[in-house]
Design a protein around this motif. Structure first.
Motif, short mmCIF file in Angstrom:
data_model
loop_
_atom_site.label_atom_id
_atom_site.label_comp_id
_atom_site.label_asym_id
_atom_site.label_seq_id
_atom_site.Cartn_x
_atom_site.Cartn_y
_atom_site.Cartn_z
N LEU A 5 0.98 -1.12 0.06
CA LEU A 5 0.07 -0.05 0.06
C LEU A 5 0.80 1.24 -0.04
O LEU A 5 1.72 1.37 0.67
CB LEU A 5 -0.92 -0.10 1.23
CG LEU A 5 -2.06 0.95 1.28
CD1 LEU A 5 -3.11 0.56 0.16
CD2 LEU A 5 -2.95 0.93 2.46
N VAL A 138 -0.71 -6.09 3.38
CA VAL A 138 -0.28 -5.58 1.85
C VAL A 138 0.97 -5.95 1.20
O VAL A 138 1.29 -6.02 0.16
CB VAL A 138 -0.43 -4.13 1.56
CG1 VAL A 138 -2.03 -3.79 2.19
CG2 VAL A 138 0.73 -3.41 2.40
N SER A 147 -8.89 -11.51 1.76
CA SER A 147 -9.39 -10.28 1.72
C SER A 147 -9.30 -9.42 3.21
O SER A 147 -9.44 -10.48 4.35
CB SER A 147 -10.89 -10.23 1.34
OG SER A 147 -10.99 -10.61 -0.09
N PHE A 207 -9.41 -4.70 1.38
CA PHE A 207 -8.80 -5.39 0.24
C PHE A 207 -9.47 -6.31 -0.13
O PHE A 207 -10.15 -7.13 0.65
CB PHE A 207 -7.45 -5.80 0.65
CG PHE A 207 -6.62 -6.69 -0.58
CD1 PHE A 207 -6.54 -5.98 -1.57
CD2 PHE A 207 -6.57 -8.06 -0.14
CE1 PHE A 207 -5.80 -7.08 -2.80
CE2 PHE A 207 -6.14 -8.97 -1.24
CZ PHE A 207 -5.83 -8.35 -2.11
N ARG A 209 -9.57 -9.56 -2.92
CA ARG A 209 -8.99 -10.37 -3.82
C ARG A 209 -9.68 -10.58 -5.00
O ARG A 209 -10.52 -11.06 -4.89
CB ARG A 209 -8.35 -11.40 -3.15
CG ARG A 209 -7.40 -12.45 -3.90
CD ARG A 209 -6.78 -13.42 -3.22
NE ARG A 209 -7.62 -14.59 -2.63
CZ ARG A 209 -7.49 -15.50 -1.93
NH1 ARG A 209 -6.29 -15.66 -1.51
NH2 ARG A 209 -8.56 -16.12 -1.45
N SER A 217 -7.23 -7.07 -8.25
CA SER A 217 -7.54 -7.08 -6.86
C SER A 217 -7.71 -5.45 -6.46
O SER A 217 -6.79 -4.62 -6.81
CB SER A 217 -6.57 -7.81 -5.98
OG SER A 217 -6.47 -9.15 -6.28
N GLU A 218 -8.65 -5.24 -5.49
CA GLU A 218 -8.95 -3.87 -5.40
C GLU A 218 -8.69 -3.55 -3.80
O GLU A 218 -8.66 -4.23 -3.16
CB GLU A 218 -10.48 -3.58 -5.53
CG GLU A 218 -10.60 -3.39 -7.21
CD GLU A 218 -12.29 -2.68 -7.03
OE1 GLU A 218 -12.43 -2.36 -8.27
OE2 GLU A 218 -13.12 -3.20 -6.59
N TYR A 219 -8.08 -2.33 -3.59
CA TYR A 219 -7.93 -1.59 -2.45
C TYR A 219 -9.00 -0.29 -2.27
O TYR A 219 -8.99 0.39 -3.13
CB TYR A 219 -6.59 -1.01 -2.40
CG TYR A 219 -5.51 -2.03 -2.17
CD1 TYR A 219 -5.09 -2.69 -1.20
CD2 TYR A 219 -4.63 -2.31 -3.31
CE1 TYR A 219 -3.97 -3.37 -0.95
CE2 TYR A 219 -3.78 -3.15 -3.46
CZ TYR A 219 -3.38 -3.93 -2.19
OH TYR A 219 -2.36 -4.64 -2.40
N ARG A 299 -11.12 3.85 -5.08
CA ARG A 299 -10.63 2.50 -5.38
C ARG A 299 -9.57 2.42 -6.30
O ARG A 299 -9.40 3.35 -7.29
CB ARG A 299 -11.73 1.66 -5.79
CG ARG A 299 -12.97 1.52 -5.03
CD ARG A 299 -13.87 0.59 -5.66
NE ARG A 299 -15.19 0.60 -4.96
CZ ARG A 299 -15.48 -0.41 -4.14
NH1 ARG A 299 -14.47 -1.25 -3.85
NH2 ARG A 299 -16.61 -0.56 -3.58
N ASN A 301 -6.54 -0.39 -8.13
CA ASN A 301 -6.23 -1.99 -8.25
C ASN A 301 -4.69 -2.15 -7.88
O ASN A 301 -4.01 -1.24 -8.04
CB ASN A 301 -6.92 -2.53 -9.44
CG ASN A 301 -6.29 -1.94 -10.65
OD1 ASN A 301 -5.40 -1.95 -10.65
ND2 ASN A 301 -7.29 -1.83 -11.50
N GLN A 302 -4.54 -3.54 -8.12
CA GLN A 302 -3.14 -3.98 -7.75
C GLN A 302 -2.18 -3.26 -9.02
O GLN A 302 -1.29 -2.78 -8.76
CB GLN A 302 -2.82 -5.41 -7.70
CG GLN A 302 -1.28 -5.77 -7.48
CD GLN A 302 -0.89 -5.14 -5.91
OE1 GLN A 302 -1.75 -5.17 -5.14
NE2 GLN A 302 0.23 -4.69 -5.88
#
Length: 443
Positions: A5, A138, A147, A207, A209, A217-219, A299, A301-302
């Motif tokens: 992160l 992270v 998640s 998070f 997955r 995958s989102e934060y 949001r 993503n990775q």
């Protein structure tokens, strides 16, 4: 970018900087200029007619997140992520202090009046309230991570480096039989260096997955974040020392000695000495520093994280900048220093000293020292001293060091012994210096 992160990665990086100072040595009666840095009253009634320091440097780094075995750490193939012990919690902290003294001198003008002039470059970095549990999550491989939802809290990281030229004066205030008091003051001309900080408020991260496509995958984050730097990072410029006039600082100190009536005795007359000082009163003006505030609600993503070249670009491209301002004043690390020295027999001493920050490190752009208490047995003669400081440090616990002074050379560490005996060292300290001592005529 490594899968981490963004703001936590930036803060966590501070923990590994090389780098309070001169543990054990600074309370030696032959410390000279190095003692003046912590209490300007040490200028007067010293063991030197003159003390010329050619160079000295001290560095300290500590944290409460990672512990290492130094015997393994010094090996070229050491992997700190895999081999270090980890102590993740919701509010991990770290501190780094580097202090370099250039050509400097102190001089007795008369038996009761003395002066000192010194040149100095310093750097202090603080990291507080970083959620180590979030960093742990992270940094896991995306395809192995679960998640999660964690509060990032209000992390605060700041680094400040500057140069100073100090002019000090000390005088004897009272000399009556058993009671002796001296005082001193130092005024410092400050030159700006590099100042940067990052500070979050009410942060949280969730998070999710994506098993099919890990890069998606989102934060999801909420909260606000301030970032600032005294250099133009938006244009890709590297940090550089400014050196422009930036302010005035001051130190003030006093020393009391309970003495014997023997004026012809060899060595120190005092049986007990108590000293107190306040150092680093003042601020540094950074006229060109730019502070930006971001709303982190949103949001990413990775892939967004992996594609970012640097952390500032990441903020600009993925979050809303809600405000910006130019020019700030950064505080000096104002601190209270105390020292209690017991002269057992003119060669053996016991010392108890403390360093206590007077700055709230939780506030934005506030540098501070880490609180510490040091107990030091000391053997001291005119040409040689040896000391074994045992220090409790605010974030890293107890450290044991060793050091010596031999004529013009002094070398030591506040953590040498514990670094090589412990499998879980969370701090390191080292110092070295070279001076030209001109002793008083008496021994």
């Amino acid at each position: 970018m490594k899968k981490t992160l963004h703001f936590c990665c930036f803060l966590c990086g501070f923990f590994y900087a090389q780098g309070q100072s001169y543990f054990g040595f600074r309370d030696d009666n032959y410390a000279g200029i190095q003692g003046v840095l912590f209490n300007p009253s040490a200028i007067v009634d010293s063991k030197y007619r003159a003390d010329v320091t050619l160079f000295s440097a001290s560095g300290t780094a500590q944290n409460d997140l990672y512990g290492v075995n130094f015997n393994d750490f010094l090996k070229s193939n050491y992997d700190i992520d895999k081999q270090a012990s980890k102590h993740f919690k919701s509010n991990n902290n770290g501190n780094m202090n580097i202090d370099i003294l250039g050509p400097s001198f102190m001089l007795n003008i008369t038996p009761i009046h003395s002066i000192a002039v010194f040149s100095r470059v310093r750097s202090i970095t603080n990291v507080v309230n970083v959620n180590g549990e979030l960093i742990d999550e992270v940094n896991k491989d995306i395809d192995a991570s679960n998640s999660f939802m964690l509060s990032g809290g209000s992390p605060n990281g700041v680094t400040n480096s500057w140069a100073e030229i100090g002019v000090g004066y000390g005088t004897v205030l009272m000399d009556r039989d058993e009671h002796f008091i001296k005082g001193g003051i130092t005024l410092k001309y400050l030159m700006s260096g590099v100042n940067g900080y990052i500070s979050g408020s009410d942060l949280s991260v969730a998070f999710t997955r994506n098993n099919a496509f890990p890069e998606l995958s989102e934060y999801y984050s909420t909260g606000t974040l301030k970032t600032a730097a005294s250099y133009d990072y938006a244009s890709g410029n590297d940090p550089k020392f400014d050196g422009s006039p930036a302010g005035i600082g001051a130190d003030l100190g006093f020393t009391y000695e309970y003495r014997t009536n023997c004026h012809t005795c060899i060595g120190n007359r005092y049986k007990f000495k108590a000293a107190a000082s306040i150092t680093d009163i003042g601020k540094i003006n950074y006229k060109n520093l730019v502070e930006n505030t971001y709303d982190l609600t949103g949001r990413v993503n990775q892939q967004d994280i992996d594609d970012a070249d640097d952390i500032f670009e990441f903020f600009d491209e993925n979050y809303t900048k809600v405000s910006s301002r130019k020019g700030v004043k950064a505080n000096l690390p104002t601190a209270l220093h105390t020292s209690f020295d017991w002269n057992i027999d003119n060669k053996f001493y016991l010392n108890l000293s403390g360093d206590f920050s007077l700055v709230d490190a939780n506030k934005v752009n506030r540098i501070s020292i880490a609180n510490s208490i040091t107990f030091t047995p000391r053997y001291e003669t005119r040409q040689f001293s040896f000391y074994v400081p045992v220090t409790w440090m605010e974030y890293s616990g107890t450290q044991i060091g060793a050091g010596f002074r031999a004529g013009p050379l002094f070398v030591g560490s506040g953590s040498l012994v514990s670094n090589f005996l412990s499998n879980n060292s969370k701090a390191t300290n080292v110092y070295i210096g070279l001076k030209l001592p001109i002793y008083q005529n008496y021994k």
